[in-house]
Design a protein around this motif. Structure first.
Motif, PDB file in Angstrom:
ATOM      1  N   UNK A 197      69.113  15.313  44.345  1.00  0.00           N
ATOM      2  CA  UNK A 197      68.136  16.370  44.026  1.00  0.00           C
ATOM      3  C   UNK A 197      67.199  15.941  42.908  1.00  0.00           C
ATOM      4  N   UNK A 198      65.982  16.414  42.953  1.00  0.00           N
ATOM      5  CA  UNK A 198      65.000  16.155  41.914  1.00  0.00           C
ATOM      6  C   UNK A 198      64.052  17.343  41.838  1.00  0.00           C
ATOM      7  N   UNK A 199      63.309  17.428  40.751  1.00  0.00           N
ATOM      8  CA  UNK A 199      62.362  18.528  40.565  1.00  0.00           C
ATOM      9  C   UNK A 199      60.948  18.053  40.876  1.00  0.00           C
ATOM     10  N   UNK A 200      60.241  18.834  41.693  1.00  0.00           N
ATOM     11  CA  UNK A 200      58.836  18.589  41.987  1.00  0.00           C
ATOM     12  C   UNK A 200      58.045  19.805  41.522  1.00  0.00           C
ATOM     13  N   UNK A 201      57.323  19.646  40.425  1.00  0.00           N
ATOM     14  CA  UNK A 201      56.633  20.781  39.804  1.00  0.00           C
ATOM     15  C   UNK A 201      55.285  21.082  40.463  1.00  0.00           C
ATOM     16  N   UNK A 202      54.851  20.239  41.378  1.00  0.00           N
ATOM     17  CA  UNK A 202      53.554  20.469  42.034  1.00  0.00           C
ATOM     18  C   UNK A 202      53.705  20.403  43.548  1.00  0.00           C
TER      19      UNK A 202
END
Length: 317
Positions: A197-202
């Motif tokens: 898992x990773x965060x994609x802010x856009x």
């Protein structure tokens, strides 16, 4: 000038290939023993010139496309999606062109052709061996192709990977380069984005919310803090005028926890806005409500008389 050279070199190689294949033998410039050599050399140059020319055309086409894409504007989601797909597909096409060119050149030689027939005869065993040996490579290439199709990330996306904040700088067929905020580069394999898992802010939009936590004594005026927050937000272009909230989120024996929730157009702006509000709100409390800084109270009892001593807490605001 560089653009012209990119097309001149493959064109010259093409002319040289045609000369070797058609004119050397007919003009009897060399002996019969050397004519076969020049014929094969001409065939190899012909393959190289065609492959080189196709790649030069692709590069020129890419520059024309990129000149029409403006990724500097705020709402650049469509441009970044297309750029990501184009870059990955370009890598795949280049890989196929080089692979086909090398294969075609090798097939010109009889010994190599016989070796290829022998390998095809034992394709079952060879396929199993190659499959095990290249399992990770194939998985990585397929992951790169899947990124181009499904696009969990795109060029210039803001992501948080391995607790590092950065932007997607480059997407290739096998790895992705993330430009960290302090100008370091984090290189991760393409498979990472489908295994962890990773965060994609856009992912869909660059708009984001930011929080600031303040810790004060119970005597602070919350209405005054809200008025000051509104004044600060209206005085700065960092705020996008969507969210302006101040709430008491916790109350403990030493004081209260206040959360400021604001919005910004993107994550770098949100960071600057949070830093700005934290500094100015602390200055406002220090100047107007110094008695409302976090304190620890100790009560001493002497008969019927009670005295209260306020001791500043070590807790930072």
């Amino acid at each position: 000038m560089k653009k012209i050279i990119k097309f001149i070199v493959p064109f010259l190689l093409l002319l040289l290939a045609v000369y070797f294949k058609l004119f050397v033998e007919k003009s009897e410039l060399v002996s019969a023993d050397w004519s076969n050599f020049f014929n094969k050399a001409g065939s190899i140059l012909l393959i190289v010139s065609i492959a080189w020319g196709v790649m030069a055309i692709l590069r020129a086409f890419k520059k024309v496309i990129l000149s029409k894409l403006d990724t500097s504007q705020e709402d650049n989601l469509r441009q970044r999606k297309f750029l990501t797909q184009f870059n990955v597909m370009e890598s795949i096409i280049y890989f196929l062109i080089v692979l086909i060119s090398i294969g075609a050149s090798l097939m010109l030689f009889e010994d190599v052709r016989q070796l290829g027939i022998s390998l095809f005869a034992s394709a079952g065993v060879a396929g199993i061996i190659i499959g095990f040996a290249a399992q990770k490579l194939i998985a990585t290439v397929l992951a790169g192709l899947q990124i181009a199709i499904t696009q969990p990330i795109r060029i210039d996306d803001v992501v948080v990977i391995e607790n590092e904040w950065g932007r997607i700088e480059e997407i290739t067929l096998t790895y992705v380069v993330v430009k960290i905020w302090d100008q370091r580069r984090l290189v991760v394999p393409s498979t990472y984005f489908f295994e962890k898992p990773f965060q994609n802010w856009t992912r869909n939009t660059s708009e984001i919310l930011g929080t600031v936590f303040l810790y004060t004594d119970y005597h602070v005026s919350f209405d005054a803090l809200r008025e000051e927050l509104t004044r600060l937000l209206e005085s700065t272009p960092l705020w996008d005028k969507r969210v302006n909230v101040l709430q008491v989120t916790d109350a403990k024996e030493y004081g209260v926890e206040i959360r400021v929730l604001v919005s910004a157009k993107d994550s770098p702006t949100a960071w600057d806005l949070r830093v700005f509000l934290r500094e100015k709100m602390i200055e406002f409390i220090q100047k107007n409500y110094p008695e409302s800084l976090p304190r620890t109270r100790v009560v001493f009892e002497q008969g019927e008389q009670k005295s209260t001593t306020n001791i500043p807490s070590k807790k930072k605001v």
